[in-house]
Scaffold this motif. Structure first.
Motif, PDB file in Angstrom:
ATOM      1  N   ILE A  36     109.931  50.402-144.828  1.00 19.81           N
ATOM      2  CA  ILE A  36     108.407  51.827-144.101  1.00 19.81           C
ATOM      3  C   ILE A  36     108.066  51.537-145.583  1.00 19.81           C
ATOM      4  N   VAL A  37     106.698  51.476-144.829  1.00 15.69           N
ATOM      5  CA  VAL A  37     105.100  51.226-144.668  1.00 15.69           C
ATOM      6  C   VAL A  37     104.349  52.355-145.249  1.00 15.69           C
ATOM      7  N   ALA A  38     104.148  53.445-144.587  1.00 16.42           N
ATOM      8  CA  ALA A  38     103.865  54.744-144.702  1.00 16.42           C
ATOM      9  C   ALA A  38     104.475  55.650-143.302  1.00 16.42           C
ATOM     10  N   ARG A  39     104.479  57.076-144.711  1.00 14.68           N
ATOM     11  CA  ARG A  39     105.063  58.386-143.879  1.00 14.68           C
ATOM     12  C   ARG A  39     104.019  59.140-143.902  1.00 14.68           C
ATOM     13  N   ALA A  48      95.374  56.463-138.332  1.00 13.60           N
ATOM     14  CA  ALA A  48      95.064  54.996-139.335  1.00 13.60           C
ATOM     15  C   ALA A  48      95.904  53.816-138.622  1.00 13.60           C
ATOM     16  N   HIS A  49      96.600  53.916-137.428  1.00 18.40           N
ATOM     17  CA  HIS A  49      97.049  52.853-137.434  1.00 18.40           C
ATOM     18  C   HIS A  49      97.061  53.328-135.834  1.00 18.40           C
ATOM     19  N   PRO A  50      95.998  53.187-134.861  1.00 19.61           N
ATOM     20  CA  PRO A  50      95.897  53.562-133.655  1.00 19.61           C
ATOM     21  C   PRO A  50      97.185  52.376-132.818  1.00 19.61           C
ATOM     22  N   ALA A  51      96.779  51.198-132.874  1.00 21.11           N
ATOM     23  CA  ALA A  51      97.623  49.761-132.707  1.00 21.11           C
ATOM     24  C   ALA A  51      98.280  50.188-132.008  1.00 21.11           C
ATOM     25  N   GLU A  52      99.578  50.480-132.859  1.00 24.55           N
ATOM     26  CA  GLU A  52     101.096  50.493-133.257  1.00 24.55           C
ATOM     27  C   GLU A  52     101.624  50.974-132.315  1.00 24.55           C
ATOM     28  N   GLN A  53     102.516  49.915-131.461  1.00 26.35           N
ATOM     29  CA  GLN A  53     103.867  50.689-130.896  1.00 26.35           C
ATOM     30  C   GLN A  53     104.194  51.547-131.566  1.00 26.35           C
ATOM     31  N   VAL A  54     104.776  52.842-130.451  1.00 29.60           N
ATOM     32  CA  VAL A  54     105.264  54.761-131.170  1.00 29.60           C
ATOM     33  C   VAL A  54     106.467  53.935-130.220  1.00 29.60           C
TER      34      VAL A  54
END
Ligand code: GUN
Ligand code: ZN
Length: 425
Positions: A36-39, A48-54
């Motif tokens: 886990i790198v952000a929460r 902050a991370h618009p491109a990551e898979q959700v």
């Protein structure tokens, strides 16, 4: 990287020290290479991370993977042997099945059922009592490696008072244990535990060999049984010249922070003091203690002395893999103790099943879902219209919802399990 969106419930701090549940609704957990790198609030992490898979988990609740601190892999086909106290149960149900582990193909089948059963129950880390046969312990580590479970286990050692085919000698115990540790300790997610069955079935020579093994295997854990049943305790006292049970291990230097002793239903104050000062953990196994009629676990006394306590399923004397069921039974047990019992909330139960176990097993990146931890997690999502689903819907707050999960939840309600960010189940 993957961004998980949902309601996350965990216990990074101990409710026994006053902390409550940590509940984050519509939160985002960003996971990279299993960590886990952000929460934070979902929208904030998303921005902050618009491109990551959700991965959208909002139709359930996410808990940390459970940590089972005491479970016997060769006993899964012996679950449900009801009606006998410990020593008779061992002779009638457990040990005949353990003798079958001499056949490595039989043991391999059992090992595969075992690791799948643990994972399906939401358990992602376990301290596992292995078998009396080295090939069967290899089978367990192989099966755990295939599934990716975090398993600490070892060859079970005994050199007296069990059926003869389960006995070893100190010399053979040393050689076979060390060879297993060389194959598996710190290989992948596996680690080794030096595992004498209980001092009833171990001579002082064999326990001294266990200490030698602890020296030879840096970072190994030590695990065994203690103070489970009155007849067992009386026999141990006879065998060791009146010594108390904890001392049978402690006099060989086997009680310290790397020690996990199962049960401890009938400890003396002196023993509790030794366990507290040494930093050892007691694996509380409430369904087993009830099924074998071993007694009601004195949690209050453990807490008063400051002994570390976590949960174990103790399959096959325990009644199944689910630490939800163990948590509920731990609660029942304290209720039955009346004034002597420690009232437990859902937060206590979750803590005992997760963070407390991770600390006992010395897994600092396991047990809760903070930044820096592995994403070992489970999604609870009961079938729509089921009693649990209805009960959760009508809960007033998350503590109440979690209490209902412990009360009504089963492995069938666990829709997904992640280990190190990998989807298992
Ligand atoms: N003590 C020694 N062996 C065992 C076992 O297999 N199960 C339990 N519950 N207690 C034990
Ligand atoms: Zn046990």
């Amino acid at each position: 990287m993957t961004l998980y969106r949902g309601t996350f419930i965990d216990t990074p701090e101990s409710p026994f020290a006053g902390a409550g549940l940590r509940v984050d609704s519509d939160a985002g957990l960003l996971v990279e290479d299993g960590l886990i790198v952000a929460r934070g609030p979902y929208l904030q992490i998303r921005e902050a991370h618009p491109a990551e898979q959700v991965v959208d988990l909002r139709d359930g609740v996410v808990l940390p993977g459970f940590v089972d601190t005491h479970v016997h892999f060769p006993q899964i086909r012996a679950v449900g042997g009801l009606g006998l106290p410990l020593l008779e149960w061992l002779d009638r149900y457990a040990l005949p099945e353990e003798a079958r582990m001499a056949d490595v193909s039989y043991a391999t089948g059992v090992a595969q059922e075992f690791v799948r059963g643990l994972a399906a129950a939401g358990t992602t880390s376990a301290l596992v009592f292995g078998a009396h046969y080295a090939d069967a312990v290899d089978a367990l580590f192989n099966a755990a490696s295939e599934v990716g479970l975090r398993v600490t286990s070892g060859l079970v050692l005994s050199d007296r008072l069990l059926r003869p085919e389960l006995l070893t000698t100190p010399v053979r115990a040393y050689a076979e244990s060390l060879a297993l540790a060389n194959r598996w300790h710190n290989v992948g997610r596996n680690r080794y535990a030096v595992t004498p069955r209980f001092s009833l079935s171990c001579t002082d020579d064999l326990l001294a060999t266990c200490r030698d093994l602890m020296d030879a295997i840096p970072g190994a854990l030590f695990t065994s049984h203690v103070n489970e049943n009155e007849a067992e305790i009386a026999t141990v006292a006879d065998l060791f010249g009146g010594s108390d049970y904890v001392t049978t291990y402690d006099r060989h230097g086997l009680v310290d922070r790397r020690t996990v002793l199962a049960h401890n239903v009938h400890p003396t104050d002196v023993e509790l003091k030794t366990l507290a000062t040494s930093g050892a953990t007691v694996a509380h196994c409430p369904t087993s203690n009830a099924a074998l009629g071993s007694g009601l676990f004195p949690l209050t006394r453990h807490l008063q002395y400051g002994v570390r306590v976590a949960l174990g399923s103790d399959v096959g004397a325990g009644t199944g893999f689910s630490l939800l069921k163990e948590g509920l039974q731990a609660y029942f047990c304290q209720q039955l103790l009346g004034d002597q019992g420690r009232p437990l909330t859902a937060a206590h139960l979750l803590y005992l099943a997760t963070t407390a176990g991770a600390e006992a097993l010395d897994l600092p990146r396991v047990g809760h879902l903070s930044v820096g931890q592995y994403f070992d997690a489970q999604l609870l999502r009961p079938a729509e219209g089921s009693p649990l689903s209805v009960a959760i819907t009508h809960a007033e707050d998350t503590d109440e919802a979690l209490a209902r999960i412990f009360t009504l939840g089963t492995p069938a309600d666990i829709q997904a399990v992640w280990l190190n960010g990998d989807l298992l189940h």
